[in-house]
Write an enzyme that holds these catalytic residues in place. Sequence first.
Site, mmCIF file in Angstrom:
data_model
loop_
_atom_site.group_PDB
_atom_site.id
_atom_site.type_symbol
_atom_site.label_atom_id
_atom_site.label_comp_id
_atom_site.label_asym_id
_atom_site.label_seq_id
_atom_site.Cartn_x
_atom_site.Cartn_y
_atom_site.Cartn_z
ATOM 1 C CE LYS A 124 23.209 -5.407 21.213
ATOM 2 N NZ LYS A 124 24.269 -6.041 21.599
ATOM 3 C CG HIS A 127 29.346 1.105 15.739
ATOM 4 N ND1 HIS A 127 30.454 1.468 16.030
ATOM 5 C CD2 HIS A 127 28.774 0.075 16.544
ATOM 6 C CE1 HIS A 127 31.082 0.429 16.906
ATOM 7 N NE2 HIS A 127 30.035 -0.259 17.104
ATOM 8 C CG HIS A 130 31.325 -2.969 13.864
ATOM 9 N ND1 HIS A 130 30.132 -2.339 14.070
ATOM 10 C CD2 HIS A 130 31.593 -3.729 14.529
ATOM 11 C CE1 HIS A 130 29.707 -3.063 15.071
ATOM 12 N NE2 HIS A 130 30.370 -3.887 15.594
HETATM 13 N N1 ARG Z 1 31.450 -9.797 18.407
HETATM 14 C C1 ARG Z 1 32.318 -9.167 19.149
HETATM 15 C C2 ARG Z 1 31.988 -7.692 19.451
HETATM 16 O O1 ARG Z 1 31.379 -6.985 18.640
HETATM 17 C C3 ARG Z 1 33.810 -9.440 18.644
HETATM 18 C C4 ARG Z 1 34.303 -10.688 18.383
HETATM 19 C C5 ARG Z 1 35.661 -10.875 18.366
HETATM 20 N N2 ARG Z 1 36.063 -12.047 18.184
HETATM 21 C C6 ARG Z 1 36.238 -13.107 18.862
HETATM 22 N N3 ARG Z 1 36.719 -14.355 18.569
HETATM 23 N N4 ARG Z 1 36.022 -12.975 20.386
HETATM 24 O O2 ARG Z 1 32.535 -7.214 20.553
#
Ligand code: ARG
Length: 564
Positions: A124, A127, A130
């Site tokens: 993905k 962006h 982030h």
């Molecule tokens: N990858 C997830 C996202 O982009 C965020 C992860 C957050 N961390 C976690 N431990 N759940 O939405």
Amino acid sequence: MDYKKIIAERISKHVDMEVEELEKLIEIPPKADMGDFAFPCFQLAKSLRKAPLAIAVELKDKMEKENFERVENLGPYLNFFVEKQSFMKETLDKILKEKQSYGSSDIGKGKNVIVEYSSPNIAKPFHVGHLFTTAIGNSLYKILGSQGYNAIGINHLGDWGTQFGKLIVAYKRWVDEEALLKNPIDELLRIYVKFHEEAKIDTSLDDEARMHFKKLEDGSKEEQELWKRFRDLSLKEFEKVYDMLGVKFDSYAGESFYGDKMDSVVEELESKGLLVESNGAKVVMLDEYNMPPCMIKKADGATIYATRDLAAAMYRKKTYDFYKNIYVVGSPQKLHFKQIFTTLKLMGHEWANDCEHVGFGMVKFADKKLSTRKGDVVLLEDLLNETKKKTLEIINEKNPNLEDKKEVAKKLGIGAVIFAYLKNNREKDIVFDWNDMLSFEGETGPYVQYTYARGKSILRKAEGIRSNNVDYSKLKTKEEFELVKTLEGFNEAIILAIDKLEPSIVTRYVIEVAKSFNKFYNSNSILNIEDEDLKNARLNIVEATCIVLNSGLKLLGVETVEKM
Ligand code: ARG
């Protein structure tokens, strides 16, 4: 000198309260005419059985004056005015001696604190949104480290889940290899979007995707290889951005890392009687806590995001025995983390109380013109490149003969973006506006950077004429004192930032230092004075300011430039 402690000790002689307790009550008044420290007498009213005002009046006369010009009472407050010259000498000597370690401490020694941040999803785009988690997390990591905590930076990559089954299906049918090599994330996104379009017509694609994900979870070689390739390609792109930002991680243990660590969590939930069947899925009921159930296994047996977060928390506790486990993740996931923490507690893990979700707002754009490569998302890489370009234009206009213009533009431009993200309370949405952000005036990164460079330029000019003949008793102006007082508050700002897990407290602080310095600079000559002792004293103020600005900006993840 620890003024708060001195004040607390002196008060403690007359009241029945511990020094530490008293110390915590001492405030820094908002205005100079209210003194440098103030002690509110409200809490003493009960034990002394007197009105706070009467207590303040009485205590005022009992206070020893050493180190203080005077002690007054403004209503129910005791107000302490420090002896300015000795305060300035103490503070400046300390800063110049401790240099870049000024502001730091070891209160966190021996404590492991996990800071999870950034955590983008594989395949993905990375962006502009982030940058919020990345900048906040990176800053918290540094802020905690400055106080001796052993901070552990974890990038919990979104590198596992049913979407990889879909990606494999899409890859097998529609990938354009050349495009994949050239622009991996664009291509992965393209085929992923295509999958969803096609699956609307041909539902068998979903079954196929499930089958591939199942095989991936079971360790099938073909699926594993493809998954690894997607992950490597994406990571390479992410790392480009991390390099630009100067952001690092101690661990990239993302969701996939917990693939083999979930069974034991599911078993534990089962054995503790917490798993309930719901339409074929397995969930933990949380209605007692006014929350929807926490899904653990889908009807097809696949684990999900939450399962991996439970496994991750367990693993982190076991591996790092953390003092705190901090998740820097957008506020929309607030409920998710509440569910996770509550489930851990239901499992009997009291340390769930040491887990904390640090949320933040959204990024909006003031001008719509920002180039978007993909639909509505603005890629962070594009944004950072654009910032560098715009900053270089500004430098070409203001100071065309500057050395290393490109390098300066990079540090200034990227620093300006990070600064803008960390300027306000993190829960607030930010409106991204180029003009605001890159302006040399106002509360911006370039303004603070410019102040630092100005200080450095004064120090360069003073080389050769500076000596150790310093007489701080010659410092008599309001601006000198106000600036030194601000410098003295560095550690306090950092501690507060840790307390609230809020880097903006440090950002606001460096803005205060810069403003205070510019007031000083505008009304106090520095190099153009006859009196050697005074000149050297003021130069020491300049040097101390540069030290604090440099360290403060570093804690935000912003690099300074010596000339601009
Ligand atoms: N990858 C997830 C996202 O982009 C965020 C992860 C957050 N961390 C976690 N431990 N759940 O939405």
